[in-house]
Scaffold this motif. Structure first.
Motif, PDB file in Angstrom:
ATOM      1  N   THR A 602       0.785  -1.414   0.007  1.00 18.50           N
ATOM      2  CA  THR A 602       0.027  -0.064  -0.163  1.00 18.50           C
ATOM      3  C   THR A 602       0.836   1.165   0.023  1.00 18.50           C
ATOM      4  N   VAL A 603       0.061   2.252  -0.541  1.00 17.18           N
ATOM      5  CA  VAL A 603       0.809   3.587  -0.542  1.00 17.18           C
ATOM      6  C   VAL A 603      -0.140   4.650  -0.090  1.00 17.18           C
ATOM      7  N   ARG A 604       0.183   5.602   0.803  1.00 20.72           N
ATOM      8  CA  ARG A 604      -0.643   6.685   1.344  1.00 20.72           C
ATOM      9  C   ARG A 604      -0.456   8.131   0.621  1.00 20.72           C
ATOM     10  N   GLU A 606      -1.722  12.102   0.770  1.00 16.23           N
ATOM     11  CA  GLU A 606      -2.250  13.107   1.679  1.00 16.23           C
ATOM     12  C   GLU A 606      -2.185  14.584   1.013  1.00 16.23           C
ATOM     13  N   PRO A 612      -7.856  11.627  -0.719  1.00 17.88           N
ATOM     14  CA  PRO A 612      -6.730  11.318  -0.079  1.00 17.88           C
ATOM     15  C   PRO A 612      -7.064   9.982   0.751  1.00 17.88           C
ATOM     16  N   GLY A 613      -6.044   9.157   0.840  1.00 18.50           N
ATOM     17  CA  GLY A 613      -5.955   7.724   1.902  1.00 18.50           C
ATOM     18  C   GLY A 613      -5.048   6.772   1.581  1.00 18.50           C
ATOM     19  N   ASN A 614      -5.271   5.513   1.713  1.00 18.67           N
ATOM     20  CA  ASN A 614      -4.525   4.591   1.422  1.00 18.67           C
ATOM     21  C   ASN A 614      -4.932   3.694   0.278  1.00 18.67           C
ATOM     22  N   TYR A 615      -3.775   3.377  -0.651  1.00 18.05           N
ATOM     23  CA  TYR A 615      -4.364   2.800  -1.913  1.00 18.05           C
ATOM     24  C   TYR A 615      -3.322   1.468  -2.219  1.00 18.05           C
ATOM     25  N   THR A 616      -3.933   0.454  -2.497  1.00 17.23           N
ATOM     26  CA  THR A 616      -3.169  -0.845  -2.577  1.00 17.23           C
ATOM     27  C   THR A 616      -2.502  -0.821  -4.201  1.00 17.23           C
ATOM     28  N   ALA A 631      -6.582   8.678  -7.239  1.00 16.08           N
ATOM     29  CA  ALA A 631      -6.920   9.625  -6.220  1.00 16.08           C
ATOM     30  C   ALA A 631      -7.741  10.799  -6.479  1.00 16.08           C
ATOM     31  N   VAL A 720       4.663   7.241   0.999  1.00 16.13           N
ATOM     32  CA  VAL A 720       3.763   8.426   1.482  1.00 16.13           C
ATOM     33  C   VAL A 720       3.852   9.607   0.358  1.00 16.13           C
ATOM     34  N   ARG A 722       2.541  13.371  -0.372  1.00 17.39           N
ATOM     35  CA  ARG A 722       1.785  14.537   0.159  1.00 17.39           C
ATOM     36  C   ARG A 722       2.039  15.727  -0.642  1.00 17.39           C
TER      37      ARG A 722
END
Length: 837
Positions: A602-604, A606, A612-616, A631, A720, A722
């Protein structure tokens, strides 16, 4: 002090030509001035060694001069012995050196300075040995038995809240309380006058001074009855003591603080002695005289109180009593294995047995058969031994020092057995004890005992040791003669496990708890997998390798095999059916992963994105642009140029973070960086605990404009991303006069932001200033010829000015060496000028 003399002959015809050459004279004067100042410092540092001390009188020196000498001695860094030799070479007598040492020590103690810790590398000039402290007045008093009774903090204050003693003698200034109750009710509080009387209203003057409370009560009742008070016929009288008077007691002789003391009239002898600090180092603790009306009325022995709690001689004092503390007559010292080592005072008729009693008796490890006594003869010392039978007969003499030794640290009947027996340890050496009987007393041999050999470590008559080997199997089976044991024999019986390496099997790969396992005979691959917690979900039970060491490799062959690898196929249920591969010690079992097995990653994302959130991660080649697209892209306020990517060290190295210690990887990285700096600069300022910068500099604007380009990185597990809002400020930190946050202005340069922060400090490294951009990239100052080319500043950036590396200044020795070189060079130049002219 350096002194340089230049000789230059000037002929009459050419003398005037030298005078106009003033620049050489000015240079020479500058160099000489420099050497003079340098030599002045050296002279000041070496004034202690340069002075002539043969006629010095330490007693005539002031305290300020003594402190100056002590400071110079401390700054030289020499040991006490070296300084003493230095002072002796300058002619200072040993007596004056000792006086100087005592003066320095006295000044250090009066100034309240803490005593320095003992220096084993060399004693300083003001070093005081422990023996000197112990033999001083304070150290001596601390060793006198009973001296701690009057130490500061121990108080013998009289109890003033007790019932009136019937034998208390009234005197002037005492308050007498008379309470009449019953048919008549009267309460009087009357003070005894200087004439020794009280004036009872309506009754008259009654003399009470010198009488006890009991006697005064009888007189008062009689006078009241004679004045119409029905005493004993319905009227009762109670007489008590109110406020008591003060008395003056004189303490003289060998007291710590002799003088006249004002005490309450209930004070006892102990109260007075406590106020005076008790006897001093020469005072007697056992023959303290209490004198009243020029007559000794009692002799106080403090030992009675210390040893038995007896206060029969601790009488109440009266006004003008005198307590005289005479000097002791005989004092002896008891050292060694007694419970209370100290200096004890001995009275006529007392023996060594009394001194032992004073010391609390012997300790548990004391050798009580005799006591060693060091006696004072006419001109020297002598040693005698007092046996136990004479303890009650030996009369201690002046200055005797008794020493009680400890018992010997050895056994007269001990043997020891260690190793593979059920009860190892120490045993009694009985008459006729043999090795076989000792093994039986130790509960026999363990099953793992090495039967082929054992040995006895035996103590010879000269205290050296020898080894006596034996056949353990033959001793147990009684096929060999048993061995008689001797005192201090140590029998060692080894275990078979003590004589070989510990057998292990290593298992790694796709098991739950990989590592080393204890080997056992008959152990199979399935057993090892079960002990390791079983397979993981990703394990491939059909692909297991077992590596085994080879002991028959040919050292003369370059391609000789060094290990043997077996491929093993096991049942994933680890059942007992089928054939099983047996393991041997030190085998390595490797369980491989199923082909194509992938854990979810997963990656995040932000900040300013639509979702925004966690994505597999869906594909191996998925990039930053793909995650942004999933996203929903950036919001209207998203600042693409400030987008950052945070990536862990494990992801950068391409390893599975669940199977590696990321902290160990980080420490390894810092250690490599530290070693690189040390090899390059000779030192390193890298902190082993400093945090790593996990941000990867990306150009998010270019990634959005050109997806799939080189800057559009493949995403990794744990990334991550951002995206911040558009920032409108620039931070300025580091070596600036006023670190601050400045509003971004597109027309303002790098220098303009620094001016807004007050400019550089004196410690700033101007060439080292750099900019950290919002996306994590860093850009420093470049040098072009003589110009510093500063980086651009963008919204959200941070300008940082590091500290300039400090240059090490020259030491005094280096300055002196340079000055000497210059002086030699000037001498050579002037010599050449003289020759040429």
């Amino acid at each position: 002090m350096y002194k340089i003399t230049f000789t230059h002959q000037i002929s009459p015809s050419k003398g005037l030509k030298v005078l106009p050459n003033m620049k050489y004279i000015l240079r020479l004067f500058t160099i000489l001035l420099f050497l003079f100042l340098t030599g002045l410092k050296v002279t000041q540092a070496q004034s202690l060694s340069a002075a002539d001390l043969s006629n010095i009188n330490v007693a005539a020196l002031t305290d300020a001069q003594i402190r100056q000498i002590a400071d110079q001695a401390k700054n030289t860094g020499l040991t006490d012995e070296q300084l003493r030799q230095l002072l002796q070479t300058k002619g200072m007598p040993d007596e004056q050196i000792n006086n100087l040492q005592n003066r320095i020590r006295a000044l250090a103690s009066t100034s309240g300075a803490a005593s320095p810790a003992p220096d084993t590398s060399g004693r300083r000039l003001n070093y005081t040995p422990d023996t000197a402290l112990a033999d001083g007045p304070q150290g001596l008093k601390a060793r006198i038995f009973g001296a701690d009774l009057f130490r500061a903090g121990n108080s013998f204050e009289p109890n003033l809240r007790i019932a009136t003693p019937v034998n208390y003698i009234l005197g002037p200034d005492d308050q007498v309380n008379i309470n009449v109750y019953g048919n008549s009710l009267v309460d009087w509080k009357l003070v005894v006058s200087p004439e020794g009387t009280i004036n009872i209203p309506g009754v008259g003057v009654v003399a009470v001074s010198g009488k006890t409370i009991e006697q005064a009560t009888a007189i008062i009742k009689s006078r009241l009855a004679a004045n119409r008070y029905a005493v004993g016929r319905g009227t009762n009288v109670n007489v008590s003591l109110g406020n008591i008077r003060s008395i003056k007691v004189i303490i003289t002789g060998e007291a710590e603080r002799p003088g006249t003391y004002t005490l309450p009239s209930l004070a006892s002898a102990f109260n007075a002695l406590s106020a005076a600090g008790g006897p001093n180092v020469n005072g007697s603790f056992r023959q303290i005289e209490i004198i009243r009306n020029n007559r000794i009325i009692r002799r106080l022995d403090i030992y009675d109180f210390l040893l038995k709690g007896d206060q029969k001689d601790n009488i109440t004092l009266r006004d003008q009593d005198i307590i005289r503390i005479p000097t002791y007559r005989v004092r002896v010292e008891m050292l060694g294995e007694v419970k209370k080592p100290a200096l004890f005072e001995v009275l006529p008729g007392e023996t060594l047995q009394n001194v032992i009693t004073f010391a609390g008796g012997f300790t548990d490890r004391a050798y009580t058969a005799k006591v060693k006594v060091t006696q004072i003869s006419n001109q020297q010392l002598r040693i005698s031994d007092v046996t136990e039978d004479d303890y009650k007969n030996y009369i201690p003499l002046r200055g005797d020092k008794f020493t009680v030794d400890a018992i010997l640290d050895r056994y007269e009947n001990r043997v020891t057995i260690n190793g593979a027996v059920f009860r190892p340890g120490e045993y009694e050496l009985e008459n006729g004890l043999t090795l076989g009987r000792l093994i039986t007393k130790a509960a026999g041999l363990k099953e793992d005992a090495f039967m082929d050999r054992g040995y006895i470590t035996r103590l010879k008559s000269d205290n050296t040791t020898e080894l006596v080997p034996f056949d353990l199997r033959a001793i147990v089976n009684k096929t060999a003669p048993d061995i008689a044991l001797q005192r201090e024999d140590v029998i060692s019986i080894k275990s078979i496990f003590d004589l070989r390496d510990q057998y292990t099997v290593t298992i790694n790969g796709e098991v739950r708890t990989p590592g080393d396992l204890q080997f056992a005979e008959g152990m199979t691959v399935e057993d090892a997998i079960e002990q390791a917690g079983g397979f993981t979900l990703s394990a491939n039970a059909k692909r297991i390798a077992v590596a085994r060491r080879i002991n028959t490799a040919d050292p003369r062959s370059a391609n000789s095999p060094v290990s043997e690898v077996f491929s093993v196929d096991v049942n994933d249920q680890l059942g007992l059916n089928g054939t099983h591969f047996a393991l041997k010690p030190y085998d390595i079992v490797s369980v491989y992963m199923l082909p194509g097995f992938e854990k979810l990653k997963t990656v995040r994302i932000e900040g300013e994105v639509v979702s925004p959130g966690n994505y597999t991660i869906m594909q191996k080649n998925e990039r930053i642009s793909d995650i942004l697209k999933r996203a929903g892209g950036l919001t209207a306020s998203g600042y693409a140029e400030g987008g950052t990517l945070k990536r862990t060290n494990a992801a950068i190295l391409g390893v599975d973070k669940s199977r590696v210690d990321t902290n160990a990887l980080e420490k390894e990285r810092i250690q490599r960086l530290k070693s690189l700096q040390e090899n390059t600069n000779g030192s390193s300022n890298v902190d082993e605990n400093q945090l790593r910068n996990d941000y990867v500099g990306i150009d998010l604007k270019k990634i959005i404009d050109k997806p799939g380009s080189k800057t559009d990185l493949l995403i990794e597990d744990g990334d991550v991303i951002r995206i911040p809002k558009l920032q409108q400020v620039v931070r300025v930190n580091g070596e600036v006069l006023y670190p601050s946050v400045v509003v971004y202005d597109s027309g303002k340069s790098f220098k303009g932001y620094l001016i807004n922060a007050g400019g550089f400090t004196t410690k700033a490294s101007r060439r080292g200033a750099y900019v950290v951009y919002p996306n994590g990239t860093v850009k420093g100052t470049r040098k072009f010829i003589f110009f510093n080319i500063r980086p651009d500043v963008r919204p959200g950036s941070e300008i940082f000015v590091p500290e300039r590396q400090q240059r090490r200044g020259l030491s005094l020795a280096e300055i002196t060496a340079v000055g000497g070189s210059f002086s030699g060079l000037i001498a050579v130049i002037l010599g050449l000028i003289s020759i040429t002219k």
